[in-house]
Design an enzyme around this catalytic site. Structure first.
Site, mmCIF file in Angstrom:
data_model
loop_
_atom_site.group_PDB
_atom_site.id
_atom_site.type_symbol
_atom_site.label_atom_id
_atom_site.label_comp_id
_atom_site.label_asym_id
_atom_site.label_seq_id
_atom_site.Cartn_x
_atom_site.Cartn_y
_atom_site.Cartn_z
ATOM 1 N N GLY A 13 -77.407 19.332 1.520
ATOM 2 C CA GLY A 13 -78.637 20.107 1.597
ATOM 3 C C GLY A 13 -78.508 21.562 1.980
ATOM 4 O O GLY A 13 -79.436 22.126 2.543
ATOM 5 N N SER A 14 -77.391 22.214 1.657
ATOM 6 C CA SER A 14 -77.265 23.638 2.023
ATOM 7 C C SER A 14 -78.256 24.491 1.232
ATOM 8 O O SER A 14 -78.825 25.442 1.772
ATOM 9 C CB SER A 14 -75.824 24.130 1.810
ATOM 10 O OG SER A 14 -75.507 24.222 0.442
ATOM 11 N N MET A 91 -78.871 14.445 -7.656
ATOM 12 C CA MET A 91 -77.924 13.971 -8.677
ATOM 13 C C MET A 91 -78.441 12.827 -9.537
ATOM 14 O O MET A 91 -77.658 11.984 -9.992
ATOM 15 C CB MET A 91 -76.602 13.590 -7.994
ATOM 16 C CG MET A 91 -75.951 14.721 -7.227
ATOM 17 S SD MET A 91 -75.772 16.234 -8.199
ATOM 18 C CE MET A 91 -74.276 15.855 -9.081
ATOM 19 N N HIS A 110 -78.085 24.910 -10.940
ATOM 20 C CA HIS A 110 -76.923 24.321 -11.610
ATOM 21 C C HIS A 110 -75.726 25.248 -11.420
ATOM 22 O O HIS A 110 -75.839 26.457 -11.629
ATOM 23 C CB HIS A 110 -77.217 24.149 -13.100
ATOM 24 C CG HIS A 110 -76.093 23.518 -13.850
ATOM 25 N ND1 HIS A 110 -75.804 22.171 -13.784
ATOM 26 C CD2 HIS A 110 -75.170 24.061 -14.681
ATOM 27 C CE1 HIS A 110 -74.759 21.908 -14.533
ATOM 28 N NE2 HIS A 110 -74.344 23.034 -15.084
HETATM 29 C C1 GRF Z 1 -74.690 22.759 -5.385
HETATM 30 O O1 GRF Z 1 -73.497 23.373 -5.743
HETATM 31 C C2 GRF Z 1 -75.619 22.737 -6.570
HETATM 32 O O2 GRF Z 1 -75.429 23.802 -7.484
HETATM 33 C C3 GRF Z 1 -75.253 21.465 -7.228
HETATM 34 O O3 GRF Z 1 -74.999 20.560 -6.187
HETATM 35 C C4 GRF Z 1 -74.545 21.293 -5.038
HETATM 36 C C5 GRF Z 1 -75.419 20.865 -3.886
HETATM 37 O O4 GRF Z 1 -75.066 21.392 -2.724
HETATM 38 N N1 GRF Z 1 -76.257 20.971 -8.139
HETATM 39 P P1 GRF Z 1 -76.031 21.268 -1.425
HETATM 40 O O5 GRF Z 1 -76.373 19.810 -1.249
HETATM 41 O O6 GRF Z 1 -77.254 22.099 -1.684
HETATM 42 O O7 GRF Z 1 -75.194 21.809 -0.318
#
Ligand code: GRF
Length: 197
Positions: A13-14, A91, A110
């Protein structure tokens, strides 16, 4: 009246954190829910720490029945009446039936310079192809995977000796800058794409 934003995650969730932190002050929107299809995803606890409502709709019990999973997802979302959905490391591929129900109100980030490298393993594919640049894209979600109108892109040069991990490390901070910028514009009705740097 602020617009309500639900953020869908599957992992740490960053991006969700970058989005929620940006929705303050004169921002036209506020977070109303963080939802995950993965119970125990790291981002859920982070959202709770910020006092944001959370929900889990685990896809596994539906054993591939996408329509049933998406019906449960739709119900859980509708309980919080969001105006905008932000997919942030979510996902699950959404079907056209689901997307039609939220037409024009779903954003996704993406990790490639779309339309190049739709799908998975984007950094490895850019390196393998010998590209000069890589990056990330925020787009509106349509019923074609990773294909909707582009609302923003950020690019970085590929460096000698780059690995997918090193590239991801350089692109993630760009995601955290780009996604909030696009969300603010989108919530203000601005559909003009923005490009970083
Ligand atoms: C990110 O790199 C995003 O582009 C991809 O999944 C990753 C998720 O990272 N779809 P986070 O969970 O937001 O840290």
């Amino acid at each position: 009246m602020s617009l309500r934003v639900a953020i869908l995650i599957s992992g740490g969730g960053s991006n969700m954190m970058a989005l929620t932190r940006s929705m303050r002050g004169d921002h036209p929107a506020r977070p109303c829910l963080v939802l995950s299809n993965v119970p125990g995803a790291g981002g859920l606890a982070k959202a709770e720490g910020l006092g944001i409502a959370t929900a889990v709709v685990d896809h596994r019990p539906f054993a591939g029945d996408r329509a049933a999973f998406e019906a449960a997802l739709h119900r859980s979302l509708s309980d919080h009446a969001p105006d905008i959905l932000c997919l942030a490391g979510f996902m699950r591929i959404l079907t056209s039936d689901f997307v039609r129900g939220w037409e024009g109100r779903i954003l996704n980030i993406h990790p490639s310079l779309l339309p190049r490298y739709k799908g998975l393993h984007t950094h490895a594919r850019a390196i393998e192809a010998g590209d000069a640049e890589a990056g990330c894209t925020v787009h509106q979600v349509t019923d074609a995977l990773d294909d909707g109108p582009i609302l923003g892109q950020a690019r970085v040069p590929l460096l000698p000796g780059d690995t997918p991990e090193r590239l991801a490390e350089r692109i993630l901070p760009m995601e955290h800058a780009l996604y909030p910028m696009v969300l603010r514009r989108f919530a203000s009705g601005d559909r003009q794409p923005v490009y970083l740097p």
